[in-house]
Design an enzyme around this catalytic site. Structure first.
Site, PDB file in Angstrom:
ATOM      1  N   LYS A  13      60.087  78.445   3.637  1.00  0.00           N
ATOM      2  CA  LYS A  13      60.001  79.848   3.189  1.00  0.00           C
ATOM      3  C   LYS A  13      60.750  80.799   4.122  1.00  0.00           C
ATOM      4  O   LYS A  13      61.349  81.759   3.652  1.00  0.00           O
ATOM      5  CB  LYS A  13      58.557  80.288   2.940  1.00  0.00           C
ATOM      6  CG  LYS A  13      57.621  80.237   4.100  1.00  0.00           C
ATOM      7  CD  LYS A  13      56.226  80.672   3.632  1.00  0.00           C
ATOM      8  CE  LYS A  13      55.113  80.283   4.561  1.00  0.00           C
ATOM      9  NZ  LYS A  13      55.335  80.253   5.984  1.00  0.00           N
ATOM     10  N   ARG A  86      47.588  85.801   3.249  1.00  0.00           N
ATOM     11  CA  ARG A  86      47.150  84.403   3.346  1.00  0.00           C
ATOM     12  C   ARG A  86      45.700  84.233   2.932  1.00  0.00           C
ATOM     13  O   ARG A  86      45.176  83.128   2.968  1.00  0.00           O
ATOM     14  CB  ARG A  86      47.321  83.904   4.777  1.00  0.00           C
ATOM     15  CG  ARG A  86      48.706  83.306   5.034  1.00  0.00           C
ATOM     16  CD  ARG A  86      48.834  83.011   6.514  1.00  0.00           C
ATOM     17  NE  ARG A  86      49.592  81.834   6.782  1.00  0.00           N
ATOM     18  CZ  ARG A  86      50.759  81.832   7.435  1.00  0.00           C
ATOM     19  NH1 ARG A  86      51.302  82.934   7.845  1.00  0.00           N
ATOM     20  NH2 ARG A  86      51.382  80.704   7.664  1.00  0.00           N
ATOM     21  N   ARG A 164      46.416  74.089   9.752  1.00  0.00           N
ATOM     22  CA  ARG A 164      47.205  75.029   8.939  1.00  0.00           C
ATOM     23  C   ARG A 164      47.249  74.592   7.475  1.00  0.00           C
ATOM     24  O   ARG A 164      47.179  75.420   6.568  1.00  0.00           O
ATOM     25  CB  ARG A 164      48.613  75.175   9.520  1.00  0.00           C
ATOM     26  CG  ARG A 164      48.615  76.090  10.743  1.00  0.00           C
ATOM     27  CD  ARG A 164      49.710  75.715  11.722  1.00  0.00           C
ATOM     28  NE  ARG A 164      51.031  76.100  11.275  1.00  0.00           N
ATOM     29  CZ  ARG A 164      52.152  75.536  11.738  1.00  0.00           C
ATOM     30  NH1 ARG A 164      52.112  74.576  12.613  1.00  0.00           N
ATOM     31  NH2 ARG A 164      53.321  75.958  11.299  1.00  0.00           N
TER      32      ARG A 164
END
Ligand code: AMP
Length: 206
Positions: A13, A86, A164
């Site tokens: 990204k 997020r 993560r």
């Protein structure tokens, strides 16, 4: 246009956001990179964020909001958000002030992402990102752009990567669902060449 780019770590990204920013002159807001800059300068914010980042945890929302509002105020005519929102609280914070045109998910299987991350290197000086397998510098260990030394990110270790990944599916997954339900989700196969992925994104933005 205001765009969000998302995906698990290693999906590319940052690379695609950089290319879009050059193509359209939209601001590229990369929250992770801004936090890393703060931690390397040992600012107050950096010191507070450091322990979360090292473990692969999300930095608490109040610290993220402090950063993001300053960045978006500067952005002006269109932005590409890389690494935000997020979680649902961050999404709600964003939607209070901004309209989002497209939400682009760079889709990549976990095993391929993990492989990519282990070969990811970043310039210590200018922060340009390379992959020693797929996108290597001309001279091993040295940045093409500024001649700086390449190194591995501190949080690109096995333990932090696992955290993560689980945070992405647990928390960011709900943000993906929101944009899917609102017909703004574009899913792109990220297991392809950088330029092909970029062309695919451009097609969806036209
Ligand atoms: P990234 O460069 O996007 O992989 O982000 C690196 C790290 O910065 C993440 O693992 C988090 O610790 C922190 N971070 C980046 N963006 C956010 C966010 N929107 N919310 C909370 N923490 C974040």
């Amino acid at each position: 246009m205001n765009i969000i780019l998302t995906g698990i770590q290693g999906c590319g990204k940052g690379t695609q956001a950089e290319k879009l920013s050059q193509e359209f002159k939209w601001a590229h807001v990369n929250i992770g990179a801004i936090f890393r800059d703060h931690t390397s300068r040992k600012t107050d914010l950096g010191e507070k964020a450091k322990s979360y980042m090292e473990k692969g945890d999300l930095v608490p929302d109040d610290l993220v909001f402090e950063l993001i509002s300053a960045e978006l105020n500067k952005a002006g005519n269109g932005f590409i958000l890389d690494g935000f929102p997020r979680n649902i609280a961050q999404l709600e914070y964003l939607l209070k002030k901004y309209k989002i045109d497209k939400f682009i998910l760079l889709d990549l299987p976990d095993d391929i992402a993990i492989k990519r991350i282990s070969s990811r290197r970043q310039c210590r000086q200018c922060k340009k990102v390379y992959n020693i397998l797929f996108n290597p510098p001309a001279k091993e260990g040295v940045c093409d752009k500024c001649g700086g030394l390449l190194e591995q990110r501190e949080d690109d270790n096995e333990k932090a990567v696992a955290v993560r990944l689980s945070k992405f599916y647990e928390e960011t997954g709900k943000v993906v669902d929101y944009f899917r339900e609102n017909d703004k989700l574009v899913t792109i196969d990220a297991n392809r060449d950088i330029e092909i992925i970029f062309e695919d994104i451009l097609t969806h933005l036209k």
